[in-house]
Scaffold this motif. Structure first.
Motif, short mmCIF file in Angstrom:
data_model
loop_
_atom_site.label_atom_id
_atom_site.label_comp_id
_atom_site.label_asym_id
_atom_site.label_seq_id
_atom_site.Cartn_x
_atom_site.Cartn_y
_atom_site.Cartn_z
N ASP A 10 -4.02 -4.72 -3.39
CA ASP A 10 -3.03 -4.38 -2.31
C ASP A 10 -3.23 -5.21 -1.07
O ASP A 10 -4.44 -5.66 -0.86
N ARG A 37 -4.45 4.90 -6.75
CA ARG A 37 -5.22 3.56 -6.39
C ARG A 37 -6.45 3.27 -7.48
O ARG A 37 -7.25 4.28 -7.87
N THR A 74 0.74 -1.22 -0.03
CA THR A 74 0.14 0.23 0.12
C THR A 74 1.01 1.26 0.14
O THR A 74 0.25 2.47 -0.17
#
Length: 418
Positions: A158, A370, A141
């Motif tokens: 992740d 992300r 992460t």
């Protein structure tokens, strides 16, 4: 090799044609044909086909090739070359390859660097050289946290997503006490940290954790017996590839599957097929993609399967396809020349365009890099539930993106306004 708009984009693969940091380089070509002056892109993948995760990585290049075909780069008049290099799980190898490709080979973007340590190392090089870096294989992460960058995107999964989706669901199903067995490096450590936090936040309790040296351990018997003796209801495995497969085999030999729910914090369906359903049945895991989820995933699998008939794509491989396709959309939108000149601008354009592909469906990319899409809690089928070799998982629950991934405000990404 000249290809018309509707012809299959067959990549011409050479044998190893060079060396970079001790790793062979394979080249794949997609050429439009028809004179000079065509737009040209050079892309790269830095992975590993020799270590414990080798089989998980084999569909990587075919999935990137499928994206070129589905986007019809030849019909658009583009020439595209993909380089594939091996880092052998060493960050310094990955950095050396990346620098050589950027400086000498003229690589415009990297389509993946597939482990946490190697990806973090290469991310700094991509930012220094202002190149686009797309990541599907790593789990850390940190890529969207303190080490986020305007030059990279983190796609498929992740450690937070795996831990959040598996941990909360299993506790809610009665798995209140946990024991972790994990590889002693950043990936395994982060999986345990994230999962333990989720378990405790949902009212569960961690009774023990043991880490083993990676990649030198093959006998997990003492670790598994310690987990069994703890009285925990859940055995959680923080590893992958050959290590995971050995753990599951040995856990079954000791009968842990009769007294504990076994949860793999990272299992690819590739692992399940190699283990076989009699050994892996009942194992719980979280996936971001599975070939039999819906009509679109089945359609993608049908298209790519001739390129990788034995190792069907897992969620990391599917991420290679999806992020390559989305990168090509951004390049077409801003122009090849502009995308080649400014990797950060290409990443910004990828963030600005909504995502949609056959592997993950509609989604978006956050400011921290992300990629957001649903996660799926799944369980390995019993042999009697399966219709064939590749029919190995069944869906238990769908986790919405906002619940599956870490909130952007919690990551500490310096790109996100405070």
């Amino acid at each position: 090799m000249a290809l018309t708009r509707r012809q299959t984009l067959a990549a011409s693969l050479s044998a190893a044609v060079g060396a970079a940091a001790g790793g062979s380089v394979t080249r794949a070509y997609a050429q439009a044909g028809g004179g000079s002056g065509r737009p040209k892109l050079k892309l790269g993948i830095i992975s590993d086909l020799a270590g414990p995760y080798a089989d998980l990585n084999r569909p990587t290049l075919p999935c990137a090739q499928q994206a070129l075909e589905d986007f019809d780069v030849a019909g658009r008049g583009w020439d595209v070359e993909i380089l594939f290099g091996q880092h052998f799980d060493k960050a310094d190898n990955a950095v050396t390859i990346a620098r050589q490709w950027f400086d000498r080979e003229g690589v415009d973007a990297l389509l993946d660097v597939n482990t946490s340590a190697t990806s973090l190392a290469v991310a700094s090089v991509a930012r220094e050289k202002n190149k686009a870096l797309l990541l599907s294989g790593p789990g850390t992460t940190e890529l969207t946290g303190r080490q986020c960058s305007p030059n990279h995107i983190h796609w498929s999964w992740d450690t937070y997503m795996l831990a959040s989706s598996s941990g909360s669901a299993v506790v809610k199903r009665g798995g209140a006490t946990w024991f972790f067995v994990a590889a002693d490096y950043s990936f395994g450590q982060q999986l345990v940290k994230d999962a333990a936090g989720v378990v405790e936040a949902n009212g569960g309790k961690v009774l023990g954790t043991t880490f083993y040296p990676f990649p030198t351990t093959t006998d997990f018997s003492s670790l598994l017996l310690r987990a069994q003796a703890s009285g925990a209801k859940v055995l959680a495995l923080g590893n992958a590839g050959a290590d995971l497969q050995n753990c599951i085999k040995q856990a079954r030999e000791f009968g842990l599957n009769r007294s504990m729910t076994i949860v793999s914090l990272l299992t690819y369906d590739t692992d399940v097929r190699m283990l076989g359903l009699p050994v892996a049945q009942g194992l719980m895991t979280t996936q971001a993609y599975y070939w039999d989820l819906n009509d679109r995933t089945r359609a993608f699998n049908t298209r790519v399967r001739p390129k990788t008939p034995e190792f069907w794509p897992n969620m990391a491989n599917a991420g290679i396809y999806a992020q390559t396709l989305h990168y090509l959309k951004a390049v077409a939108d801003m122009g090849v020349t502009a995308a080649k000149a400014d990797g950060a601008a290409a990443i910004a354009r990828m963030k600005a365009i909504p995502t949609d592909d056959d592997c993950f469906g509609p989604g978006r990319i956050r400011e921290d890099g992300r990629k957001l899409h649903p996660a799926y809690l799944m369980q390995v089928k019993a042999p009697g539930e399966s219709s064939g070799k590749y029919d190995v998982l069944k869906l238990l629950a769908t986790v919405p993106p906002e619940d599956a991934f870490r909130p952007m405000s919690a990551g500490g990404c310096p790109l996100v306004p405070s």
